[in-house]
Design an enzyme around this catalytic site. Structure first.
Site, short mmCIF file in Angstrom:
data_model
loop_
_atom_site.label_atom_id
_atom_site.label_comp_id
_atom_site.label_asym_id
_atom_site.label_seq_id
_atom_site.Cartn_x
_atom_site.Cartn_y
_atom_site.Cartn_z
N GLU A 447 10.49 -1.78 -2.33
CA GLU A 447 9.28 -0.98 -2.56
C GLU A 447 8.20 -1.48 -1.62
O GLU A 447 8.01 -0.95 -0.55
CB GLU A 447 8.87 -1.05 -4.02
N GLU A 717 4.58 -7.60 -13.44
CA GLU A 717 4.35 -6.16 -13.51
C GLU A 717 4.24 -5.70 -14.96
O GLU A 717 3.40 -4.87 -15.29
CB GLU A 717 5.49 -5.42 -12.82
#
Length: 908
Positions: A447, A717
């Protein structure tokens, strides 16, 4: 009085500056209190001739003073003399320099050149040119860039200390070039080489792992300007006369890693061709303005072991972004493979699953000599290595090279609670690890994208910890280039996914320029981004319904909140359009304020009216006539309070509802990306600082300190990234290095430290420390544009001590803990000491204590029997003993006064 830290465009004596109107800043150090600058004079000369003399200016301005002299010339050295007089009549003078680069890209003659290697060739092309120098050289200046990422060498030595140049932009709109002064490296006979990797240009990118996002062939552009002592000049530029071949770098991908063969790599010769003008326009060339990615720290291993799966593992003790330097003397042809991971699993086994499909594997073929090896065109997010191909690992073989955009450290937070200190370190590390030319969401998996929402909510915290002005100036140009009135602002920049607009995420277009302005007093970033800023608000306005509210399109809502039970749980329970319209009102307010700063008074009035009309409709939509919120979540309450959305009449009621919601969740937060940055602020600013402190200091899941307790060295996260039993339930959506929830750092600096700007750039600020139980002392420092602001306080042994440092040429308003009113002061060190009955030691008994723990105390049992005998002798008491007091209050709020009294007595 002494002048120090003289800067031109945020840098000390910059070289290759391509700003036609540079700005000058300086700081003043003085032992005298209440020192202000009385006047300044700037004199700029070039080759002994004055090109600007500001004259004596009766002004206290000392930050970002624009040059107003003759038009600057390219590739010249300018000397700046500064003279300052302060309010005590003391004087000082200092000098600085800056060297210009090229202002107009049309002045370049270089061509973008590429190679003819077949598509299946994975080796990096090496473009080269030999040249000779027969006369004494005064200067040799190299300008270079690439479609891909490049490394330049002169006579076999790397030029500069930057990595991953030219950085990541939308290359067809903005292509940064770098400036290098190689005067001292030029010899009589020279070889100039530029090796190009796929990088972000044509390499594999994003979670769908597609290559060729911008093109399917790398290319390079370079121009060397040589000036001789006799005044003549020579230009060596990329064109069809250059040569190209492959070299030792046989494969290179950001996600997958790099393969380097130093033994006998098969070299393939190729032909160079010029990219036609239809494919490349020099108009997209722009000088790099942000700090380059550099190695800023080197870490040695803290341990080497063999895990349960037989992997030889190297542990650096810190999750980081960068590369590993390998020092080795192996056998000729020996193959060494290094894999990277953030974690070990429950059993202590090397665990790369959070990387998803990113292999993050570097391979070396050794040549039998002493070697120092490191990849060139990749980077990894890791704490652990799994090493194959070396029989016995030794610590001295491995060095972790920490890499990030080399922003100056400006903030420091330290307190008496070591877990909180580790949280601050985790915030700092996640910032460094993800501010890698762009603000990425994570540095390790497939990502590593410029998610605008993450950057927006973290921007205030980032500005407390690092000097982000140039970094965000560059990235905001990327945001502006990707945005339009028709399509809005994408939620990923650079926008390789063709993403759409969304509240909170797209708000970066407005919030980040405002943060830079407030932090550094930089109006230019507002000027540069005014069009993008107001067009984002205009885009929303063009998509509102008949009531003037934004109620359409996909919204991320309160992303990754914990309070949604049904449907798409990732967006949280808060109505997504509540979040969207709260954000709409917020950014409209900032655009109106920006218009005022830029003296666009007509536009300011328009957006002020728009905000008020939208707010009126928002209140009609989401608040009842009695002060309830239609979507009464923690996030909805926090946004209502922090952004001033709730009618003042109901502010106290909404805060009470927020506290009740928190208590209903046993004093835990449930917020996601939209609510977390403002939750503790909303509580502290509305009379519930104690609740904010309880949330902040929690050590069980979900909380910031829970992560610390689990051994985290960066931010996660997801709040439950690692559960108490050591399991990791979401490896695909479980980055261990995401900074968004680190937005709490803003609260730490502003509330615990108490440092808050009153005027842009901290020209005037206030200091209002707020105590947190479990923290008996805190020292917070911020290197502001005017100097170091320090807030240092302690509360222990019956005394409160406060020490405030106010830089010269500023003023501050000081609010002392437990004192009424405030004091306005000038520069200097201000010290206060007074008695208190407050103790900030951690309490043994809290609302997290179980009823059984209370009843096991003789005093607790005695008080409970006196106050609520029906509870103590209830047949269900054994069940109730297992409940925490917070859980008891949640089911029976009327019991709270009893519990509060018992807790107070027991703790006393």
């Amino acid at each position: 009085m002494k002048l120090y830290d003289l800067r031109t465009e945020y840098r000390e004596n910059p070289r290759g500056l391509s700003v036609e109107c540079p700005r000058f800043s300086w700081k003043i150090r003085s032992e005298n209190k209440n020192t202000m600058q009385k006047s300044y004079r700037l004199i700029v000369t070039c080759e002994g001739r004055t090109v600007w003399d500001s004259g004596e200016q009766k002004s206290s301005r000392s930050v970002l003073i624009p040059y107003e002299g003759e038009k600057l010339k390219e590739e010249q050295t300018y000397h700046v003399e500064l003279k300052v007089t302060d309010s005590y009549g003391e004087e000082d003078a200092e000098e600085m320099t800056f060297t210009t680069g090229v202002f107009d890209s049309s002045h370049f003659r270089a061509k973008m050149i590429t190679h003819d290697f077949p598509e299946e060739e994975t080796a990096c092309p090496v473009f080269c040119r030999r040249f000779s120098v027969k006369k004494p050289v005064v200067s040799a200046l190299l300008y270079a860039t690439a479609w891909g990422v490049y490394e330049a060498k002169i006579n076999g030595q790397k030029i500069g200390d930057a990595f991953m140049a030219p950085g990541w932009t939308d290359y067809h709109k903005i292509l940064q070039y770098q400036y290098y002064d190689i005067t001292g490296e030029v010899e009589e006979d020279n070889l100039l080489e530029l090796t190009v990797g796929n990088g972000w240009y044509k390499g594999i990118l994003s979670y769908d792992c597609k290559p060729d996002r911008y093109g399917n062939r790398t290319a390079v552009w370079a121009e060397l300007h040589i000036t001789y002592e006799d005044g003549t000049r020579e230009v060596i530029a990329t064109d069809e006369t250059w040569a190209v071949h492959t070299g030792q770098i046989r494969y290179s991908e950001i996600y997958m890693g790099e393969t380097i063969d130093t033994n006998e790599p098969a070299v393939r010769e190729g032909k160079v061709s010029v990219v036609p003008e239809t494919g490349f326009s020099p108009a997209v060339l722009t000088p790099q303005i942000n700090e380059p990615v550099r190695v800023t720290q080197r870490l040695e291993p803290v341990g080497i072991f063999t895990d349960g799966a037989g992997n030889q593992v190297v542990d650096f003790g810190q999750n980081l972004t960068g590369l590993v330097e390998l020092r080795i003397r192996g056998e000729k042809g020996q193959k060494v493979t290094i894999r990277h991971a953030e974690l070990l699993d429950q059993k202590g086994v090397f665990y790369p699953d959070t990387l998803r499909t990113a292999k993050s594997e570097d391979t070396y073929i050794l040549n039998g000599e002493d070697q120092v090896l490191m990849p060139h065109f990749t980077f990894h997010g890791f704490r652990y290595l799994a090493v194959e191909g070396i029989e016995e690992l030794k610590p001295e073989m491995f060095t972790a090279c920490v890499m990030h955009s080399d922003m100056r450290k400006t903030g420091d937070f330290h307190c008496s609670n070591e877990k909180v200190n580790r949280l601050q370190e985790n915030i700092s590390w996640s910032l460094r690890d993800n501010f890698f030319d762009i603000p990425s969401d994570c540095p390790q998996r497939d990502e590593r994208l410029g998610w605008t929402g993450d950057a927006q909510v973290f921007s205030w915290t980032a500005a407390f910890n690092r000097e982000t002005a140039l970094f965000f100036t560059k990235w905001m140009r990327d945001v502006s280039a990707a945005s339009s009135l028709e399509k809005g602002v994408p939620h990923i920049v650079p926008d390789i996914q063709g993403t759409y607009s969304s509240a909170v995420w797209s708000d970066a277009a407005v919030v980040i320029p405002w943060v830079v302005y407030q932090t550094y007093g930089d109006e230019r970033i507002l000027e540069e981004n005014w069009k993008c800023m107001h067009e984002w608000v205009d885009y929303i306005h063009n998509h509102v319904n008949e009531n003037g509210l934004w109620m359409s399109g996909y919204q991320y809502g309160d992303w990754l909140a914990l309070d949604r039970e049904m449907g798409d749980k990732s967006v949280g329970a808060t109505d997504v359009y509540f979040v969207a319209n709260a954000s709409y009102i917020y950014v409209t307010d900032l655009v109106a304020k920006t218009a005022r700063v830029l003296k666009k008074y007509g536009e300011a009035a328009y957006y002020e009216v728009l905000r008020e009309e939208t707010l009126k409709s928002f209140r009609e939509e989401y608040y009842t006539s009695r002060g309830r919120i239609v979507s009464e979540t923690q996030t909805a309450c926090a946004l209502s309070l922090h952004f001033g959305l709730v009618p003042e009449l109901y502010r106290e009621k909404i805060c009470s509802a927020l506290v009740s919601n928190i208590e209903d969740h046993q004093n835990h937060l449930t917020t996601g990306f939209a609510g977390t940055p403002y939750l503790c602020h909303a509580l502290s600013d509305n009379g519930s600082h104690e609740t904010a402190s309880v949330l902040f200091m929690r050590e069980d899941m979900p909380s910031w300190l829970y992560e610390v307790g689990q051994g985290a060295t960066t931010l996660w996260e997801k709040w439950d990234g690692i559960r108490p039993d050591g399991s990791m339930p979401h490896p695909g959506l479980n980055s261990m290095n995401h900074y968004a929830n680190g937005a709490i750092g803003d609260w730490m600096y502003r509330k615990i430290g108490g440092i808050n700007q009153l005027e842009a750039g901290y020209r005037k600020f206030y200091v209002k420390p707020m105590f947190v139980r479990g923290i008996e002392e805190a020292k917070v420092a911020l290197e502001s544009p005017y100097g170091t602001i320090v807030s240092h306080w302690s509360c222990r042994d019956g005394k409160i001590q406060v020490e405030i440092h106010v830089p010269a040429n500023t003023s501050a308003v000081i609010y002392l803990p437990e004192k009424e009113g405030c004091e306005e002061v000038g520069s200097g060190v201000w010290i206060y000491e007074y008695e208190t009955k407050t103790s900030l030691k951690e309490l043994k008994f809290t609302l997290d204590s179980t009823l059984g723990e209370i009843l096991d105390e003789s005093l607790g049992l005695q008080m409970m029997e006196q106050m609520v005998p029906e509870l103590v002798h209830n047949p269900m008491i054994e069940y109730a003993r297992r409940m925490t007091l917070a859980e008891g209050i949640s089911s029976a709020p009327e019991i709270r006064p009893v519990y509060d009294a018992v807790l107070k007595a027991l703790n006393r």
